[in-house]
Design a protein around this motif. Structure first.
Motif, PDB file in Angstrom:
ATOM      1  N   ILE A 126      11.887  -1.642  24.009  1.00 57.60           N
ATOM      2  CA  ILE A 126      13.508  -1.714  23.245  1.00 57.60           C
ATOM      3  C   ILE A 126      13.184  -0.470  22.149  1.00 57.60           C
ATOM      4  CG2 ILE A 126      14.793  -2.748  21.784  1.00 57.60           C
ATOM      5  CD1 ILE A 126      13.529  -5.302  22.691  1.00 57.60           C
ATOM      6  N   GLU A 127      14.304   0.227  22.029  1.00 54.97           N
ATOM      7  CA  GLU A 127      14.245   1.467  21.026  1.00 54.97           C
ATOM      8  C   GLU A 127      15.287   1.160  20.101  1.00 54.97           C
ATOM      9  OE1 GLU A 127      13.180   5.759  22.208  1.00 54.97           O
ATOM     10  OE2 GLU A 127      15.356   5.763  21.757  1.00 54.97           O
ATOM     11  N   TYR A 128      14.818   1.103  18.842  1.00 59.28           N
ATOM     12  CA  TYR A 128      15.795   0.640  17.927  1.00 59.28           C
ATOM     13  C   TYR A 128      15.829   1.711  16.711  1.00 59.28           C
ATOM     14  CZ  TYR A 128      15.187  -4.352  18.616  1.00 59.28           C
ATOM     15  OH  TYR A 128      15.341  -5.606  19.122  1.00 59.28           O
ATOM     16  N   THR A 129      17.072   2.082  16.109  1.00 58.10           N
ATOM     17  CA  THR A 129      17.105   3.181  15.024  1.00 58.10           C
ATOM     18  C   THR A 129      17.092   2.129  13.852  1.00 58.10           C
ATOM     19  OG1 THR A 129      18.156   4.931  16.520  1.00 58.10           O
ATOM     20  CG2 THR A 129      18.327   4.978  14.149  1.00 58.10           C
ATOM     21  N   ILE A 130      16.369   2.527  12.885  1.00 58.60           N
ATOM     22  CA  ILE A 130      16.387   1.907  11.480  1.00 58.60           C
ATOM     23  C   ILE A 130      17.560   2.417  10.865  1.00 58.60           C
ATOM     24  CG2 ILE A 130      15.143   0.755   9.732  1.00 58.60           C
ATOM     25  CD1 ILE A 130      14.114  -0.125  12.477  1.00 58.60           C
ATOM     26  N   VAL A 131      18.540   1.856  10.181  1.00 58.74           N
ATOM     27  CA  VAL A 131      19.536   2.197   9.391  1.00 58.74           C
ATOM     28  C   VAL A 131      19.850   1.432   8.042  1.00 58.74           C
ATOM     29  CG1 VAL A 131      20.636   3.423  11.250  1.00 58.74           C
ATOM     30  CG2 VAL A 131      21.359   1.140  10.690  1.00 58.74           C
ATOM     31  N   GLY A 132      20.492   1.761   6.997  1.00 61.89           N
ATOM     32  CA  GLY A 132      20.905   1.037   6.034  1.00 61.89           C
ATOM     33  C   GLY A 132      21.861   0.066   6.578  1.00 61.89           C
ATOM     34  N   SER A 133      22.218  -1.266   5.838  1.00 62.25           N
ATOM     35  CA  SER A 133      22.883  -2.138   6.272  1.00 62.25           C
ATOM     36  C   SER A 133      24.426  -1.683   6.529  1.00 62.25           C
ATOM     37  CB  SER A 133      23.163  -3.176   5.336  1.00 62.25           C
ATOM     38  OG  SER A 133      23.550  -3.029   4.105  1.00 62.25           O
ATOM     39  N   ALA A 134      25.006  -0.835   5.789  1.00 63.21           N
ATOM     40  CA  ALA A 134      26.277  -0.398   6.077  1.00 63.21           C
ATOM     41  C   ALA A 134      26.591   0.535   7.387  1.00 63.21           C
ATOM     42  CB  ALA A 134      26.609   0.554   4.884  1.00 63.21           C
ATOM     43  N   GLU A 135      25.578   0.756   8.142  1.00 63.30           N
ATOM     44  CA  GLU A 135      25.819   1.447   9.196  1.00 63.30           C
ATOM     45  C   GLU A 135      25.051   0.703  10.437  1.00 63.30           C
ATOM     46  OE1 GLU A 135      23.815   5.433  10.195  1.00 63.30           O
ATOM     47  OE2 GLU A 135      23.316   5.025   8.055  1.00 63.30           O
ATOM     48  N   ALA A 136      24.664  -0.360  10.227  1.00 66.05           N
ATOM     49  CA  ALA A 136      24.027  -1.321  11.326  1.00 66.05           C
ATOM     50  C   ALA A 136      24.960  -1.525  12.283  1.00 66.05           C
ATOM     51  CB  ALA A 136      23.381  -2.690  10.733  1.00 66.05           C
ATOM     52  N   ASP A 137      24.585  -1.571  13.614  1.00 66.47           N
ATOM     53  CA  ASP A 137      25.461  -1.896  14.629  1.00 66.47           C
ATOM     54  C   ASP A 137      24.521  -2.253  15.898  1.00 66.47           C
ATOM     55  OD1 ASP A 137      26.926  -2.109  16.812  1.00 66.47           O
ATOM     56  OD2 ASP A 137      28.077  -0.173  16.702  1.00 66.47           O
ATOM     57  N   PRO A 138      24.319  -3.563  16.029  1.00 65.21           N
ATOM     58  CA  PRO A 138      23.427  -4.226  16.980  1.00 65.21           C
ATOM     59  C   PRO A 138      23.543  -3.798  18.354  1.00 65.21           C
ATOM     60  CG  PRO A 138      24.054  -5.951  15.479  1.00 65.21           C
ATOM     61  CD  PRO A 138      24.925  -4.547  15.222  1.00 65.21           C
ATOM     62  N   TYR A 139      25.113  -3.449  18.757  1.00 63.12           N
ATOM     63  CA  TYR A 139      25.340  -3.143  20.056  1.00 63.12           C
ATOM     64  C   TYR A 139      24.929  -1.753  20.282  1.00 63.12           C
ATOM     65  CZ  TYR A 139      28.280  -7.325  19.981  1.00 63.12           C
ATOM     66  OH  TYR A 139      28.810  -8.630  19.725  1.00 63.12           O
ATOM     67  N   GLU A 140      24.410  -0.915  19.482  1.00 65.72           N
ATOM     68  CA  GLU A 140      23.801   0.447  19.543  1.00 65.72           C
ATOM     69  C   GLU A 140      22.612   0.494  19.376  1.00 65.72           C
ATOM     70  OE1 GLU A 140      25.971   3.536  17.876  1.00 65.72           O
ATOM     71  OE2 GLU A 140      27.972   2.898  18.325  1.00 65.72           O
ATOM     72  N   LEU A 141      21.906  -0.634  19.292  1.00 66.13           N
ATOM     73  CA  LEU A 141      20.488  -0.762  18.618  1.00 66.13           C
ATOM     74  C   LEU A 141      20.249  -0.135  17.371  1.00 66.13           C
ATOM     75  CD1 LEU A 141      18.899  -0.531  22.149  1.00 66.13           C
ATOM     76  CD2 LEU A 141      19.345  -2.713  20.964  1.00 66.13           C
ATOM     77  N   LYS A 142      21.155   0.087  16.534  1.00 66.27           N
ATOM     78  CA  LYS A 142      21.003   0.430  14.882  1.00 66.27           C
ATOM     79  C   LYS A 142      20.814  -0.855  14.240  1.00 66.27           C
ATOM     80  CE  LYS A 142      23.637   4.695  15.605  1.00 66.27           C
ATOM     81  NZ  LYS A 142      24.475   5.543  15.118  1.00 66.27           N
ATOM     82  N   ILE A 143      19.530  -1.245  13.987  1.00 64.86           N
ATOM     83  CA  ILE A 143      19.432  -2.338  13.096  1.00 64.86           C
ATOM     84  C   ILE A 143      19.235  -2.188  11.571  1.00 64.86           C
ATOM     85  CG2 ILE A 143      18.385  -3.586  15.037  1.00 64.86           C
ATOM     86  CD1 ILE A 143      16.017  -3.206  13.906  1.00 64.86           C
ATOM     87  N   SER A 144      19.455  -3.181  10.809  1.00 68.34           N
ATOM     88  CA  SER A 144      19.519  -2.750   9.299  1.00 68.34           C
ATOM     89  C   SER A 144      18.139  -2.982   8.798  1.00 68.34           C
ATOM     90  CB  SER A 144      20.572  -3.856   8.588  1.00 68.34           C
ATOM     91  OG  SER A 144      20.140  -3.926   7.351  1.00 68.34           O
ATOM     92  N   ASN A 145      17.639  -2.308   7.861  1.00 66.63           N
ATOM     93  CA  ASN A 145      16.632  -2.357   7.294  1.00 66.63           C
ATOM     94  C   ASN A 145      16.250  -3.795   6.481  1.00 66.63           C
ATOM     95  OD1 ASN A 145      18.551  -1.433   5.247  1.00 66.63           O
ATOM     96  ND2 ASN A 145      16.838  -1.102   3.788  1.00 66.63           N
ATOM     97  N   GLU A 146      17.444  -4.224   6.211  1.00 67.38           N
ATOM     98  CA  GLU A 146      17.297  -5.731   5.352  1.00 67.38           C
ATOM     99  C   GLU A 146      17.474  -6.812   6.635  1.00 67.38           C
ATOM    100  OE1 GLU A 146      20.564  -5.686   2.670  1.00 67.38           O
ATOM    101  OE2 GLU A 146      20.127  -3.669   2.022  1.00 67.38           O
ATOM    102  N   SER A 147      17.359  -6.607   7.828  1.00 70.86           N
ATOM    103  CA  SER A 147      17.367  -7.490   8.972  1.00 70.86           C
ATOM    104  C   SER A 147      15.990  -7.930   9.187  1.00 70.86           C
ATOM    105  CB  SER A 147      17.881  -7.095  10.397  1.00 70.86           C
ATOM    106  OG  SER A 147      17.136  -6.014  10.852  1.00 70.86           O
TER     107      SER A 147
END
Length: 159
Positions: A104-125
């Motif tokens: 799986i390929e995730y992009t780690i982002v801040g919570s304001a731009e997290a979008d699990p459908y685009e595999l952008k996960i929050s640094n707080e998750s």
């Protein structure tokens, strides 16, 4: 009390600005036109079109205020802040999910731009917190609501 800093990638900052501009220019005019049209129907005390348009206007203004606050509090993570040695905000990380035997390929982002459908996960998750600071070759354990998960870090890159 100082406001909490909101971390955004360059892309997330750009998207937030674009959405704000769209809402302030195009969407505000559309809602104003709907309100004007509804008023033309006459008595606004029992005018469902008017009530609906005013509710839409309130939601629109709330979203605009939220986006403006996000941009005011934003700290943009620049490309040169994204290390290729360890996972951090802005990193794209390819992991091997031990339980499901898949990459799986995730992009780690801040919570304001997290979008699990685009595999952008929050640094707080749970997954984001477990991956932050890890290096290629390391296996991290994630204590998530669905149980213990293990991910092996295969690759760290920038998008």
């Amino acid at each position: 009390m100082s406001e909490k800093e909101i971390l955004l990638t360059v892309e997330g900052h750009r998207k937030t600005e674009e959405e704000l501009e769209l809402l302030k220019t195009v969407k505000r005019q559309e809602v104003a036109a709907r309100i004007k049209e509804a008023i033309a129907f006459g008595d606004i005390s029992e005018n469902s079109e008017y009530d609906e348009a005013k509710n839409e206007q309130a939601k629109l203004e709330e979203r605009i205020a939220k986006l403006e606050a996000t941009l005011r509090k934003a700290r943009i993570i620049s490309e040169d802040e994204i290390s290729l040695d360890v996972v951090n905000i802005g990193s794209t990380v390819k992991v091997f999910d031990v339980e499901f035997d898949e990459e799986i390929e995730y992009t780690i982002v801040g919570s304001a731009e997290a979008d699990p459908y685009e595999l952008k996960i929050s640094n707080e998750s749970p997954v984001g917190m477990a991956l932050i600071g890890s290096k290629v070759g390391e296996t991290v354990e994630v204590h998530a609501p669905q149980g213990l998960m293990q991910y092996k870090v295969l690759e760290i890159s920038r998008r």
